[in-house]
Enzyme design. Structure first.
Site, PDB file in Angstrom:
ATOM      1  N   ARG A 160      47.353  -7.720  -0.885  1.00 58.71           N
ATOM      2  CA  ARG A 160      47.517  -6.271  -0.633  1.00 58.71           C
ATOM      3  C   ARG A 160      47.654  -5.995   0.875  1.00 58.71           C
ATOM      4  NH1 ARG A 160      47.605  -6.717  -5.413  1.00 58.71           N
ATOM      5  NH2 ARG A 160      46.783  -5.260  -6.965  1.00 58.71           N
ATOM      6  N   SER A 234      43.897   0.990  -8.244  1.00 58.77           N
ATOM      7  CA  SER A 234      42.677   0.377  -7.700  1.00 58.77           C
ATOM      8  C   SER A 234      42.314   1.053  -6.384  1.00 58.77           C
ATOM      9  CB  SER A 234      42.900  -1.105  -7.409  1.00 58.77           C
ATOM     10  OG  SER A 234      43.268  -1.792  -8.559  1.00 58.77           O
ATOM     11  N   GLU A 330      41.305  -0.045  -0.788  1.00 63.14           N
ATOM     12  CA  GLU A 330      42.704  -0.451  -0.860  1.00 63.14           C
ATOM     13  C   GLU A 330      43.616   0.728  -0.528  1.00 63.14           C
ATOM     14  OE1 GLU A 330      46.311  -1.500  -3.278  1.00 63.14           O
ATOM     15  OE2 GLU A 330      44.595  -1.430  -4.639  1.00 63.14           O
TER      16      GLU A 330
HETATM   17  N1  EPU Z   1      36.180  -5.743 -15.134  1.00 65.09           N
HETATM   18  C1  EPU Z   1      34.943  -5.162 -15.311  1.00 65.09           C
HETATM   19  N2  EPU Z   1      34.878  -3.824 -15.492  1.00 65.09           N
HETATM   20  C2  EPU Z   1      35.986  -3.028 -15.517  1.00 65.09           C
HETATM   21  C3  EPU Z   1      37.259  -3.617 -15.376  1.00 65.09           C
HETATM   22  C4  EPU Z   1      37.333  -4.980 -15.168  1.00 65.09           C
HETATM   23  O1  EPU Z   1      33.929  -5.847 -15.311  1.00 65.09           O
HETATM   24  O2  EPU Z   1      35.818  -1.812 -15.663  1.00 65.09           O
HETATM   25  C5  EPU Z   1      36.258  -7.185 -14.881  1.00 65.09           C
HETATM   26  C6  EPU Z   1      36.614  -7.992 -16.079  1.00 65.09           C
HETATM   27  O3  EPU Z   1      35.821  -9.138 -16.055  1.00 65.09           O
HETATM   28  C7  EPU Z   1      38.032  -8.419 -15.859  1.00 65.09           C
HETATM   29  C8  EPU Z   1      38.134  -8.452 -14.354  1.00 65.09           C
HETATM   30  O4  EPU Z   1      37.220  -7.452 -13.892  1.00 65.09           O
HETATM   31  O5  EPU Z   1      38.283  -9.659 -16.414  1.00 65.09           O
HETATM   32  C9  EPU Z   1      39.518  -8.157 -13.823  1.00 65.09           C
HETATM   33  O6  EPU Z   1      39.953  -6.904 -14.330  1.00 65.09           O
HETATM   34  P1  EPU Z   1      41.499  -6.516 -14.415  1.00 65.09           P
HETATM   35  O7  EPU Z   1      42.258  -7.589 -15.085  1.00 65.09           O
HETATM   36  O8  EPU Z   1      41.598  -5.140 -14.975  1.00 65.09           O
HETATM   37  O9  EPU Z   1      41.993  -6.529 -12.908  1.00 65.09           O
HETATM   38  P2  EPU Z   1      41.317  -6.074 -11.538  1.00 65.09           P
HETATM   39  O10 EPU Z   1      40.937  -7.296 -10.785  1.00 65.09           O
HETATM   40  O11 EPU Z   1      40.262  -5.055 -11.753  1.00 65.09           O
HETATM   41  C10 EPU Z   1      43.583  -6.228 -10.244  1.00 65.09           C
HETATM   42  C11 EPU Z   1      44.450  -5.371  -9.382  1.00 65.09           C
HETATM   43  C12 EPU Z   1      45.208  -4.346 -10.224  1.00 65.09           C
HETATM   44  C13 EPU Z   1      46.056  -5.107 -11.225  1.00 65.09           C
HETATM   45  C14 EPU Z   1      45.131  -5.978 -12.078  1.00 65.09           C
HETATM   46  C15 EPU Z   1      45.893  -6.849 -13.049  1.00 65.09           C
HETATM   47  C16 EPU Z   1      43.373  -5.267  -7.226  1.00 65.09           C
HETATM   48  C17 EPU Z   1      42.650  -4.410  -6.239  1.00 65.09           C
HETATM   49  N3  EPU Z   1      43.667  -4.692  -8.381  1.00 65.09           N
HETATM   50  O12 EPU Z   1      42.580  -5.392 -10.814  1.00 65.09           O
HETATM   51  O13 EPU Z   1      46.074  -3.645  -9.355  1.00 65.09           O
HETATM   52  O14 EPU Z   1      46.780  -4.217 -12.056  1.00 65.09           O
HETATM   53  O15 EPU Z   1      44.383  -6.868 -11.224  1.00 65.09           O
HETATM   54  O16 EPU Z   1      46.494  -7.892 -12.394  1.00 65.09           O
HETATM   55  O17 EPU Z   1      43.682  -6.416  -6.922  1.00 65.09           O
HETATM   56  C18 EPU Z   1      46.279  -1.681  -8.029  1.00 65.09           C
HETATM   57  O18 EPU Z   1      46.381  -2.431  -7.059  1.00 65.09           O
HETATM   58  O19 EPU Z   1      46.331  -0.420  -7.910  1.00 65.09           O
HETATM   59  C19 EPU Z   1      46.064  -2.241  -9.345  1.00 65.09           C
HETATM   60  C20 EPU Z   1      45.880  -1.508 -10.425  1.00 65.09           C
END
Ligand code: EPU
Length: 334
Positions: A160, A234, A330
Site C-alpha cells: 500500500r 480498509s 491506510e
Molecule cells: N479477520 C478477523 N475479523 C474480521 C475480518 C477479518 O479476524 O472482521 C481476520 C480473519 O482471520 C481473516 C483475516 O483477518 O482470515 C484476513 O481478512 P480478509 O481476508 O478480509 O483481509 P484483510 O487482511 O482484513 C486485506 C486488505 C483488503 C483486501 C483483503 C483481501 C489491507 C489493509 N486490506 O484485508 O483491502 O480486500 O485483504 O485481500 O491490506 C483495502 O485496502 O481497502 C482493502 C479492502
C-alpha cells in the site's frame, strides 16, 4: 477549465463527509495543467475519493481527475500493454481487461477508486498487487511544469505504498498508467477464499472472468457498499511485526492468523486485532466499525471526519494496549 467556488465534497468521497472545497475543478484535458499550475492556490488531487478522510474544509483548489481513455500501446503474442488515463474508474478497467481476455488484474475487481490511485496506493487484494502489472506511470510534475514517466522500479512500490506517498507527495499529478497484462493464462488463486468461492460457483476451468466474478462475490458479501454506507475500505494497514513478537502473541492467542513477509517478519491482520479488542460491529451515533469486517470504519449518515478520526484513535490505542502493536492508517487524511 471551469473553476467553481465553495463546492461540497460530499459526492466526491466514499465516506460521504460533507466539507466544502474553496475552489473545485474537474480536469478533463491534460492541456489545462499548465494554466492550473499558475493558479495561486494549494492543489489537492481527488480521484475516486475512496481512500480519503476529510476532517476540515479544504482551502485551495480540489482537482477532480476526469481524464479518460484506454488505448493499446503495444502487444505481442504473450502480453498487451494498455495505456490508461488516470481518471478511469478502476473497476471499469478490470471489466475491460476480463472482457478482452487479458489477465493480471482480475483479483483486483471491485476495488473502489480510479486508475490514478492504483500506483499511488499500490492497491491490492486476494494475493495480487497493482505493482505486478504496472509497467510505468506518467505524471505532471508541478515544480518543473512538465510530464515525467517513471518505470515500475522508480515508483518504489511497497505494501500500500509508493514514491507518490513520500518523495513525490503533493508534487505529482498522475495522468496515466501503463499496465502489462497477460494474454496467456496465468492466474493467482492462492488466497483461500477465492478457491472456495470458485468451487461454490462450480468453476473448474479457470479464466480471468471467473476469478473476477468470484472476487466480486466475496467483496460484496463482506465489504459495505459505499453507496449505502459511507466507508473507505480498509482504514488501517495490516501491521508487520517480528517473528519473535509473533511467537509471544501465539503463546497467548493461539488462533492469531499471520502471513509471512520474510525470514524475520510476519504480517498479522489488523481486522483480527481490532475484533479481539471488541470493536467489531461497534456503533455510536453515525459512526461505527463494520459488522462483517473490523478493518472498515463506517459513516451511517451524517458523521464528520473528526468523529471518525477519534474513533480510529481509540482503536489504535486499544490495539496498542492489548497487543503492543501500533496500527498505521491506510486512508489519507485531509
Ligand atoms: N479477520 C478477523 N475479523 C474480521 C475480518 C477479518 O479476524 O472482521 C481476520 C480473519 O482471520 C481473516 C483475516 O483477518 O482470515 C484476513 O481478512 P480478509 O481476508 O478480509 O483481509 P484483510 O487482511 O482484513 C486485506 C486488505 C483488503 C483486501 C483483503 C483481501 C489491507 C489493509 N486490506 O484485508 O483491502 O480486500 O485483504 O485481500 O491490506 C483495502 O485496502 O481497502 C482493502 C479492502
Amino acid at each position: 477549465m471551469h473553476l467553481q467556488q465553495n463546492i461540497s465534497l460530499k459526492p466526491y468521497n466514499t465516506f460521504g463527509i460533507d466539507v466544502p472545497a474553496e475552489y473545485f475543478t474537474e480536469l478533463k484535458d491534460i492541456n489545462d495543467l499548465p494554466e492550473i499550475t499558475e493558479l495561486p492556490y494549494k492543489k489537492h488531487v481527488l480521484g475516486g475519493g475512496s481512500n480519503i478522510l476529510l476532517t476540515q474544509p479544504i482551502s485551495g483548489l480540489v482537482m477532480h481527475n476526469k481524464l479518460k481513455g484506454i488505448t493499446t500501446e503495444k502487444e505481442n503474442e504473450n502480453h498487451v500493454w494498455l495505456n490508461v488515463q488516470a481518471g478511469e474508474v478502476w473497476h471499469d478497467l478490470v471489466l475491460y481487461a476480463i472482457n478482452n481476455g487479458f489477465g493480471g488484474i482480475e483479483n483486483l475487481a471491485l476495488i473502489p477508486g480510479t486508475v490514478g490511485a492504483s500506483p499511488m496506493q499500490n492497491i491490492g487484494a486476494y494475493g495480487v498487487e497493482a505493482k505486478e502489472t504496472i509497467e510505468s506511470v506518467t505524471f505532471w510534475y508541478w515544480k518543473e511544469k512538465t510530464f515525467l514517466t517513471y518505470s515500475n522500479r522508480e515508483c518504489a512500490f511497497g505494501y500500500r505504498d509508493s514514491i507518490f506517498k513520500h518523495q513525490l507527495k503533493d508534487k505529482a499529478f498522475i495522468t496515466s498508467v501503463v499496465y502489462k497484462l497477460n494474454k496467456k493464462p496465468q492466474y493467482n488463486t492462492s488466497y483461500g477464499a477465492i478457491k472456495e468461492e470458485l468451487e461454490n460457483m462450480g468453476v473448474y476451468e479457470l479464466s480471468a472472468k471467473a476469478i473476477a466474478y468470484a472476487v466480486m462475490h466475496i467483496r460484496t458479501s463482506k465489504l459495505p457498499d459505499p453507496k449505502q454506507i459511507g466507508n473507505a475500505g480498509s482504514f488501517f494497514k495490516n501491521p508487520t511485526i517480528t517473528k519473535v513478537q509473533f511467537q509471544q502473541l501465539v503463546s497467548l492467542y493461539n488462533s492469531i492468523p499471520s502471513y509471512p513477509v520474510n525470514d524475520l517478519l510476519v504480517k498479522v491482520p489488523a481486522a483480527w486485532l481490532i475484533e479481539r479488542c471488541g470493536w467489531k460491529g461497534y456503533r455510536k451515533g453515525d459512526i461505527g466499525v463494520h459488522a462483517k469486517q473490523a478493518l472498515v470504519l463506517v459513516n451511517y449518515a451524517h458523521a464528520n471526519g473528526n468523529e471518525i478520526w477519534h474513533l480510529s484513535d481509540e482503536i489504535v490505542k486499544s490495539v496498542k494496549a492489548k497487543f503492543n502493536i501500533e496500527l498505521e492508517r491506510e486512508v489519507q487524511v485531509w
